[in-house]
Design a protein around this motif. Sequence first.
Motif, mmCIF file in Angstrom:
data_model
loop_
_atom_site.group_PDB
_atom_site.id
_atom_site.type_symbol
_atom_site.label_atom_id
_atom_site.label_comp_id
_atom_site.label_asym_id
_atom_site.label_seq_id
_atom_site.Cartn_x
_atom_site.Cartn_y
_atom_site.Cartn_z
ATOM 1 N N ALA A 111 29.989 -26.700 -48.446
ATOM 2 C CA ALA A 111 29.925 -25.490 -48.262
ATOM 3 C C ALA A 111 30.436 -24.345 -49.217
ATOM 4 O O ALA A 111 31.619 -24.128 -49.588
ATOM 5 N N VAL A 112 29.428 -23.981 -50.059
ATOM 6 C CA VAL A 112 29.864 -23.217 -51.110
ATOM 7 C C VAL A 112 29.556 -21.663 -50.931
ATOM 8 O O VAL A 112 28.719 -21.224 -50.193
ATOM 9 N N VAL A 113 30.710 -20.935 -51.107
ATOM 10 C CA VAL A 113 30.581 -19.333 -50.760
ATOM 11 C C VAL A 113 30.788 -18.780 -52.088
ATOM 12 O O VAL A 113 31.843 -19.007 -52.972
ATOM 13 N N ARG A 114 29.778 -17.818 -52.620
ATOM 14 C CA ARG A 114 30.031 -16.839 -53.728
ATOM 15 C C ARG A 114 30.280 -15.373 -53.376
ATOM 16 O O ARG A 114 29.392 -14.909 -52.737
ATOM 17 N N GLY A 115 31.232 -14.758 -54.074
ATOM 18 C CA GLY A 115 31.374 -13.410 -54.085
ATOM 19 C C GLY A 115 30.908 -12.851 -55.231
ATOM 20 O O GLY A 115 30.907 -11.457 -55.308
ATOM 21 N N TYR A 116 30.662 -13.503 -56.204
ATOM 22 C CA TYR A 116 30.481 -12.896 -57.665
ATOM 23 C C TYR A 116 29.334 -14.018 -58.378
ATOM 24 O O TYR A 116 29.453 -15.121 -57.700
ATOM 25 N N LEU A 117 28.735 -13.433 -59.004
ATOM 26 C CA LEU A 117 27.438 -14.087 -59.637
ATOM 27 C C LEU A 117 27.968 -14.864 -61.114
ATOM 28 O O LEU A 117 28.543 -14.103 -62.085
ATOM 29 N N ALA A 118 28.038 -16.109 -61.024
ATOM 30 C CA ALA A 118 28.727 -16.800 -62.081
ATOM 31 C C ALA A 118 28.249 -18.460 -62.286
ATOM 32 O O ALA A 118 27.750 -18.567 -61.252
ATOM 33 N N GLY A 119 28.478 -19.022 -63.217
ATOM 34 C CA GLY A 119 27.990 -20.624 -63.151
ATOM 35 C C GLY A 119 26.523 -20.849 -62.805
ATOM 36 O O GLY A 119 25.691 -20.225 -63.233
ATOM 37 N N SER A 120 26.445 -21.728 -62.117
ATOM 38 C CA SER A 120 24.894 -22.316 -61.663
ATOM 39 C C SER A 120 24.164 -21.124 -61.078
ATOM 40 O O SER A 120 23.010 -20.956 -61.044
ATOM 41 N N GLY A 121 25.131 -20.289 -60.109
ATOM 42 C CA GLY A 121 24.430 -19.154 -59.504
ATOM 43 C C GLY A 121 23.937 -17.912 -60.378
ATOM 44 O O GLY A 121 22.606 -17.503 -60.041
ATOM 45 N N TRP A 122 24.578 -17.853 -61.442
ATOM 46 C CA TRP A 122 24.000 -16.805 -62.443
ATOM 47 C C TRP A 122 22.814 -17.350 -62.974
ATOM 48 O O TRP A 122 21.900 -16.651 -63.449
ATOM 49 N N LYS A 123 22.807 -18.646 -63.466
ATOM 50 C CA LYS A 123 21.689 -19.172 -64.147
ATOM 51 C C LYS A 123 20.401 -19.083 -63.270
ATOM 52 O O LYS A 123 19.222 -18.806 -63.538
ATOM 53 N N GLU A 124 20.748 -19.439 -61.981
ATOM 54 C CA GLU A 124 19.466 -19.384 -61.029
ATOM 55 C C GLU A 124 19.068 -18.129 -60.908
ATOM 56 O O GLU A 124 17.973 -17.771 -60.578
ATOM 57 N N TYR A 125 19.833 -17.041 -60.851
ATOM 58 C CA TYR A 125 19.558 -15.580 -60.511
ATOM 59 C C TYR A 125 18.610 -14.987 -61.588
ATOM 60 O O TYR A 125 17.633 -14.328 -61.503
ATOM 61 N N GLN A 126 18.979 -15.674 -63.034
ATOM 62 C CA GLN A 126 18.290 -15.008 -63.840
ATOM 63 C C GLN A 126 16.843 -15.455 -63.920
ATOM 64 O O GLN A 126 15.992 -15.004 -64.653
ATOM 65 N N GLN A 127 16.655 -16.830 -63.526
ATOM 66 C CA GLN A 127 15.254 -17.423 -63.529
ATOM 67 C C GLN A 127 14.562 -16.801 -62.142
ATOM 68 O O GLN A 127 13.380 -16.790 -62.259
ATOM 69 N N SER A 128 15.274 -16.662 -61.006
ATOM 70 C CA SER A 128 14.524 -16.261 -59.877
ATOM 71 C C SER A 128 14.922 -15.098 -59.079
ATOM 72 O O SER A 128 14.049 -14.674 -58.419
ATOM 73 N N GLY A 129 15.890 -14.571 -59.448
ATOM 74 C CA GLY A 129 16.394 -13.414 -58.757
ATOM 75 C C GLY A 129 17.006 -13.731 -57.568
ATOM 76 O O GLY A 129 17.205 -12.935 -56.611
ATOM 77 N N SER A 130 17.288 -14.885 -57.200
ATOM 78 C CA SER A 130 17.822 -15.529 -56.090
ATOM 79 C C SER A 130 18.652 -16.516 -56.409
ATOM 80 O O SER A 130 18.895 -17.072 -57.443
ATOM 81 N N VAL A 131 19.734 -16.904 -55.318
ATOM 82 C CA VAL A 131 20.537 -18.153 -55.440
ATOM 83 C C VAL A 131 20.410 -19.000 -54.162
ATOM 84 O O VAL A 131 20.624 -18.359 -53.154
ATOM 85 N N CYS A 132 19.907 -20.180 -54.428
ATOM 86 C CA CYS A 132 19.561 -20.921 -52.952
ATOM 87 C C CYS A 132 18.990 -20.428 -51.898
ATOM 88 O O CYS A 132 19.334 -20.614 -50.685
ATOM 89 N N GLY A 133 17.983 -19.675 -52.297
ATOM 90 C CA GLY A 133 17.117 -19.008 -51.238
ATOM 91 C C GLY A 133 17.462 -17.652 -51.014
ATOM 92 O O GLY A 133 16.779 -17.240 -50.281
ATOM 93 N N VAL A 134 18.663 -17.372 -51.294
ATOM 94 C CA VAL A 134 19.431 -16.115 -50.961
ATOM 95 C C VAL A 134 18.744 -14.737 -51.873
ATOM 96 O O VAL A 134 19.409 -15.076 -53.109
ATOM 97 N N ARG A 135 17.959 -13.905 -51.600
ATOM 98 C CA ARG A 135 17.484 -12.906 -52.545
ATOM 99 C C ARG A 135 18.498 -12.173 -52.963
ATOM 100 O O ARG A 135 19.098 -11.413 -51.865
ATOM 101 N N LEU A 136 18.764 -11.633 -54.031
ATOM 102 C CA LEU A 136 19.798 -10.881 -54.392
ATOM 103 C C LEU A 136 19.142 -9.606 -55.119
ATOM 104 O O LEU A 136 18.061 -9.536 -55.381
ATOM 105 N N PRO A 137 20.055 -8.363 -55.166
ATOM 106 C CA PRO A 137 19.346 -7.016 -55.619
ATOM 107 C C PRO A 137 19.044 -7.273 -57.239
ATOM 108 O O PRO A 137 19.734 -8.069 -57.968
ATOM 109 N N PRO A 138 18.063 -6.558 -57.787
ATOM 110 C CA PRO A 138 17.868 -6.802 -59.214
ATOM 111 C C PRO A 138 18.905 -5.996 -60.084
ATOM 112 O O PRO A 138 19.717 -5.022 -59.539
ATOM 113 N N GLY A 139 18.955 -6.440 -61.283
ATOM 114 C CA GLY A 139 19.909 -5.598 -62.123
ATOM 115 C C GLY A 139 21.317 -6.092 -62.263
ATOM 116 O O GLY A 139 22.135 -5.608 -62.955
#
Length: 297
Positions: A111-139
């Motif tokens: 059960a991973v919880v992210r409050g900030y964008l870092a690590g694998s979450g940051w890499k995934e966001y750069q590619q898809s704009g989302s993390v584990c299927g959770v859509r995040l704001p652009p920019g």
Amino acid sequence: MTDALYDIHLTSLPLLSKGKVRNNYAVGEDRILMVASDRISAFDVIMNEPIPGKGKLLTQMALFWFDKLKHVVPNHLTGEDPESVVAPEEREQVRGRSMLVKRLKPLPIEAVVRGYLAGSGWKEYQQSGSVCGVRLPPGLTLGSKLPEPIFTPATKAEMGQHDENIDFQRACDIVGTDLAEKVREVSIRLYREAAAYALGKGIIIADTKFEFGLDAAGTLTLMDEVLTPDSSRFWRVSEYMEGVAPVGLDKQVLRDWLEGYSASGRVWNKRAPAPALSREVVARTGQAYEEIYMQLR
């Protein structure tokens, strides 16, 4: 390295399993003795050199958080003295670095919880704009604070394999929708409470990983470890700046060193065997673990 404990050798209890950091021993049919060594892993590979004192720091920090968060969800602690279940000559091996816990049925997701964008979450966001299927704001950029903490589960990998980030629907498929929703709700609440406390101590908890099991009555129970430098990303508030990777008071010290490691012009492929750690990175990693423990208490 003379005061480091790379492995635990108990003969008074049967060994159940040996993980990247902990050895687990059976205590009857309903309890487990978890003993944290000074081993450290990165990218799911165990390093050959221990971090002196790390196992005790991890255990004491986990016990601190289990106590602070016990009103949110039950945890696996029995309240019994771990030294009471081993032979007298083995007590020194477990002192300060062990927990006597209930035997649970572990959930096969992390059960991973992210409050900030870092690590694998940051890499995934750069590619898809989302993390584990959770859509995040652009920019958003590296280190951006998310509008709300997000639940980004992962599968548990076998030793030497890498955990796999999954979306919430996959988590539902694995453990069932009702249980997945409960895990998400509890995990986010745990993160919010811990993050608010840490912020008051000058620390940002960027992300963290919880593990849960079910007891005989089917009660969701927090287990393993909680909010340690092995399972969390800690940043100093004083150094935080969006777009810049802060120096972490956690395992990131080791990860950064490994990312920059090369031998004979070749970088490490993040598979065993691990490169030999320098004395400097061993010392700096130990200092980071000790600093976060002292600051959060």
